[in-house]
Design a protein around this motif. Structure first.
Motif, PDB file in Angstrom:
ATOM      1  N   ASN A   1      -6.520  -6.782   2.418  1.00 46.31           N
ATOM      2  CA  ASN A   1      -5.642  -5.800   2.802  1.00 46.31           C
ATOM      3  C   ASN A   1      -5.372  -5.988   4.324  1.00 46.31           C
ATOM      4  OD1 ASN A   1      -4.708  -3.063   3.753  1.00 46.31           O
ATOM      5  ND2 ASN A   1      -6.386  -2.027   2.790  1.00 46.31           N
TER       6      ASN A   1
ATOM      7  N   GLY B   1      -2.101   1.585  -9.263  1.00 42.87           N
ATOM      8  CA  GLY B   1      -2.759   0.709  -9.274  1.00 42.87           C
ATOM      9  C   GLY B   1      -2.301  -0.598  -9.912  1.00 42.87           C
TER      10      GLY B   1
ATOM     11  N   ASN C   1      -7.131  -0.645  -7.045  1.00 45.83           N
ATOM     12  CA  ASN C   1      -6.630   0.786  -7.299  1.00 45.83           C
ATOM     13  C   ASN C   1      -6.423   1.330  -5.696  1.00 45.83           C
ATOM     14  OD1 ASN C   1      -7.095   0.808 -10.017  1.00 45.83           O
ATOM     15  ND2 ASN C   1      -9.097   0.513  -9.607  1.00 45.83           N
ATOM     16  N   PHE C   2      -5.395   1.790  -5.889  1.00 49.06           N
ATOM     17  CA  PHE C   2      -5.034   2.771  -4.689  1.00 49.06           C
ATOM     18  C   PHE C   2      -5.291   4.036  -4.386  1.00 49.06           C
ATOM     19  CE2 PHE C   2      -1.135  -0.681  -4.567  1.00 49.06           C
ATOM     20  CZ  PHE C   2      -1.973  -1.549  -3.767  1.00 49.06           C
TER      21      PHE C   2
ATOM     22  N   LEU D   1       0.952  -1.360  -0.069  1.00 47.52           N
ATOM     23  CA  LEU D   1       0.018   0.180   0.014  1.00 47.52           C
ATOM     24  C   LEU D   1       0.893   1.204  -0.008  1.00 47.52           C
ATOM     25  CD1 LEU D   1      -2.379  -1.009   2.624  1.00 47.52           C
ATOM     26  CD2 LEU D   1      -3.101  -0.639   0.314  1.00 47.52           C
TER      27      LEU D   1
ATOM     28  N   ALA E   1      -7.982   0.567  -0.375  1.00 44.34           N
ATOM     29  CA  ALA E   1      -7.960   0.289  -1.668  1.00 44.34           C
ATOM     30  C   ALA E   1      -9.478   0.176  -2.343  1.00 44.34           C
ATOM     31  CB  ALA E   1      -6.960  -0.737  -2.080  1.00 44.34           C
TER      32      ALA E   1
END
Length: 668
Positions: A195, A178, A172-173, A117, A124
């Motif tokens: 996560n 991503g 997608n961050f 991350l 995310a």
């Protein structure tokens, strides 16, 4: 590293570095699974050798590992693509022993990956597209939050890869970082995302695996293609993904040229008489309609039987599936050569429908080659069954000079494989793995024998859309939903969604336009995509029961010439003009296709029936703001505009309407 960089540009190296910088050696080289009850790891398996090739478009790396018992071998293949931030990853398992079975392999995941991350304990988002189930909401998007401590699972367990979800999953961050994970498996699959606060643990593979390999046995498991997004937002990255899919994954002919999209006209099913079929072809010829393919769908086969000729494929098409002889009651010559020869004389491609993996009720009753079948499913993992169906289908292709092979698949194989797994508890997953490998062999050897053939992929619509099938076949029946009339605009809204939401992954696609009524421009422009199919007899029995009026013919000629012109631009770059759209009727939807080498393209936007905004401005891409452009509208009118005005394209249209422009940069 120095050897790997041979022939790389700086951009190639940067993309390559971005991929490798996220991966530890174990993640780069090894899947996750248990072997003989113990967690397998890169440290417990012995590395035998590494093979490396620097090819024009990618670096190919093969690594071989052997289990401590010397029996189970893993062959891991990676393709590190040049000019794209993409790596492909595939694995083969082999029993090296000729006399003993391996230990038990279980919980096999081709992908086991933990991207960090960017900010610890941050959230995310997982973005994914729903699959095809013959519903108005096929291919709509889903955005699933993935906060710290959360786990999400996506899967398709029926045995058809895109039945529930399209197996391209975005992690997608933020707006500039991503990943996209494409699962290459035309069967059941699972993908898990967890996560843990510092990274997202990503794993993907088949749903069920608990098997031993017999002496000398070898199987494949799902391939994984990983796209790294860096410095681009989600919409902009779709252009990169589309470009990769088109340039590196689209099927090509013997000269290496991408096989272009199909624009097909059809009399519907092969239950039509030769005269009906030839009348439809003659209508196309007489009116110079811009179709490049003549499509013959289901119903042409079976032990001689009377059929009903007017409904699309007739009432018996599924009954005789598996009985691949031409029905001489409908086609007295015992073949389809009268149609095939006439199509080729008209300089068109000839498409013929098959469903080789399933047998209908008549074929079950005949009970021929029972050892080839698992209930209604042909066992493509049986070499004799595979050879049998290859001889039949390849023989038909050769005899009729078939240019487009259409493969349909109207059953859920998952329950059949699950039943076989129950019968063989130490072979769970083997039946599916061997069937999928047999399917790929069937298609790949067909292309070797007929190198210019186009393969078209259907499974009750678009239920087998995954990166392995996309690399082999086009898809011109994304869903069965738009076949026939549907309530309101739901079929046309579906078609807009299907093109916008899936084009990044599926460059060559389309739908049947038979639900479009004459003179409805909005409906027709919604349905056509890079390719399309039209069944004129579905317009109140036209041609086979009645003549089209001159006004109807003129309208069809106009809209299909426009659609054919648009189709050529789908060989270029795709730019979404809106976010992915859903079934809602209060939205705008649009996209752009651009040919950078020719400095031209088109853009189209739709304002749906209840969209409140009467005006919107869209940012067109690859436009020179300092240049002049000639634009042409749907009605044929033209004007010259500045590049700055075109790049910031303001559209004002009424509800339930569209705006289409073709543009070309003028010479200075």
């Amino acid at each position: 590293m120095k050897k790997l960089l041979t022939g790389f540009s700086f951009a190639c190296f940067f993309s390559f570095f971005l991929l490798l910088s996220e991966l530890t050696p174990a993640q780069e080289f090894f899947p996750s699974f248990q072997y003989e009850g113990k967690e397998a790891s890169i440290n417990s398996f012995k590395q035998e050798k590494i093979e490396q090739k620097d090819l024009p478009h990618f670096v190919l790396l093969k690594t071989f590992y052997t289990a401590p018992d010397g029996k189970l071998r893993l062959e891991i293949t990676r393709k590190i693509h040049k000019n794209f931030p993409v790596r492909e990853y595939s694995v083969r398992l082999t029993n090296c022993s000729k006399t003993e079975s391996t230990g038990i392999v279980e919980n096999f995941r081709s992908l086991d990956f933990k991207p960090n991350l960017p900010v610890k304990n941050s959230s995310a988002v997982l973005n994914i597209i729903h699959g095809s189930q013959n519903k108005a909401d096929d291919f709509i998007p889903a955005a699933v939050p993935l906060p710290s401590g959360k786990k999400e699972i996506f899967k398709t367990d029926c045995g058809r890869s895109s039945n529930d979800w399209i197996p391209f999953i975005e992690l997608n961050f933020n707006d500039s970082e991503g990943w996209v994970f494409a699962i290459g498996w035309t069967g059941s699959w699972i993908a898990e995302f967890e996560n843990n606060g510092s990274a997202v643990h990503v794993s993907a593979g088949t749903i069920a695996s608990h098997f031993k390999l017999l002496p000398g046995e070898s199987i494949i498991q799902p391939s994984i293609t990983i796209f790294k997004r860096s410095g681009l937002n989600r919409l902009a990255f779709k252009t990169t993904v589309h470009r990769f899919m088109k340039e590196r994954k689209a099927p090509r002919d013997i000269q290496g040229r991408i096989l272009p999209p199909l624009r097909a006209i059809t009399a519907g099913g092969g239950n039509k008489t030769p005269k009906m079929m030839l009348d439809v072809l003659q209508y196309k010829i007489d009116n110079d309609l811009p179709f490049n393919t003549y499509w013959v769908d289901a119903g042409w086969y079976g032990t001689p039987h009377e059929d009903e000729h007017y409904r699309n494929c007739g009432p018996n098409w599924s009954k005789y599936v598996g009985d691949w002889q031409v029905n001489t009651k409908t086609h007295p010559t015992g073949d389809l050569l009268p149609i095939s020869n006439a199509v080729h004389k008209a300089n068109m491609k000839f498409l013929l429908w098959f469903e080789p993996e399933r047998r209908g009720s008549f074929w079950i009753k005949k009970n021929e080659n029972p050892e080839y079948w698992n209930r209604s499913l042909l066992n493509l993992g049986n070499p004799d069954a595979l050879k049998w169906i290859q001889n039949i289908v390849y023989g038909m292709i050769e005899k009729h000079s078939i240019d487009v092979y259409r493969e349909d698949f109207n059953m859920q194989p998952g329950p059949v494989w699950a039943e076989l797994d129950k019968m063989n508890p130490d072979r769970v997953g083997i039946a599916e793995a061997k069937h999928i490998a047999g399917l790929y062999t069937f298609l790949d050897e067909m292309r070797k024998k007929f190198p210019n053939i186009i393969q078209e992929n259907c499974a009750s619509g678009g239920r087998r859309i995954d990166i392995e099938m996309i690399s082999r076949a086009h898809t011109y029946c994304r869903s069965d939903y738009p076949i026939g009339r549907r309530p309101g605009d739901t079929a046309f809204t579906f078609s807009q969604n299907a093109t916008l939401n899936t084009l990044a992954y599926l460059p060559f696609q389309g739908s049947d336009a038979n639900g479009v009524l004459p003179f409805d421009d909005y409906a027709m422009m919604s349905v056509v995509s890079s390719g399309y199919v039209w069944t004129p007899s579905d317009v109140d029995g036209a041609i086979v029961k009645r003549k089209f009026s001159d006004q109807e013919t003129a309208w069809f000629k106009k809209v299909f010439k426009t659609a054919a012109r648009m189709s050529d631009y789908y060989m270029g770059d795709f730019y979404p003009l809106t976010e992915e759209t859903s079934v809602a009727d209060d939205l705008w939807c649009g996209w752009q296709l651009d040919q950078p080498d020719h400095k031209e393209g088109f853009a189209i936007v739709f304002r749906r029936a209840n969209a409140p905004e009467g005006s919107r401005t869209f940012a067109l891409s690859n436009i020179d703001s300092g240049a002049k452009y000639e634009i042409e509208f749907f009605d044929g009118s033209k004007k010259t505009v500045s590049g700055s005005d075109l790049a910031s394209w303001n559209v004002q249209i009424p509800k339930r309407s569209f705006k289409l422009i073709f543009y070309k940069k003028k010479n200075q």
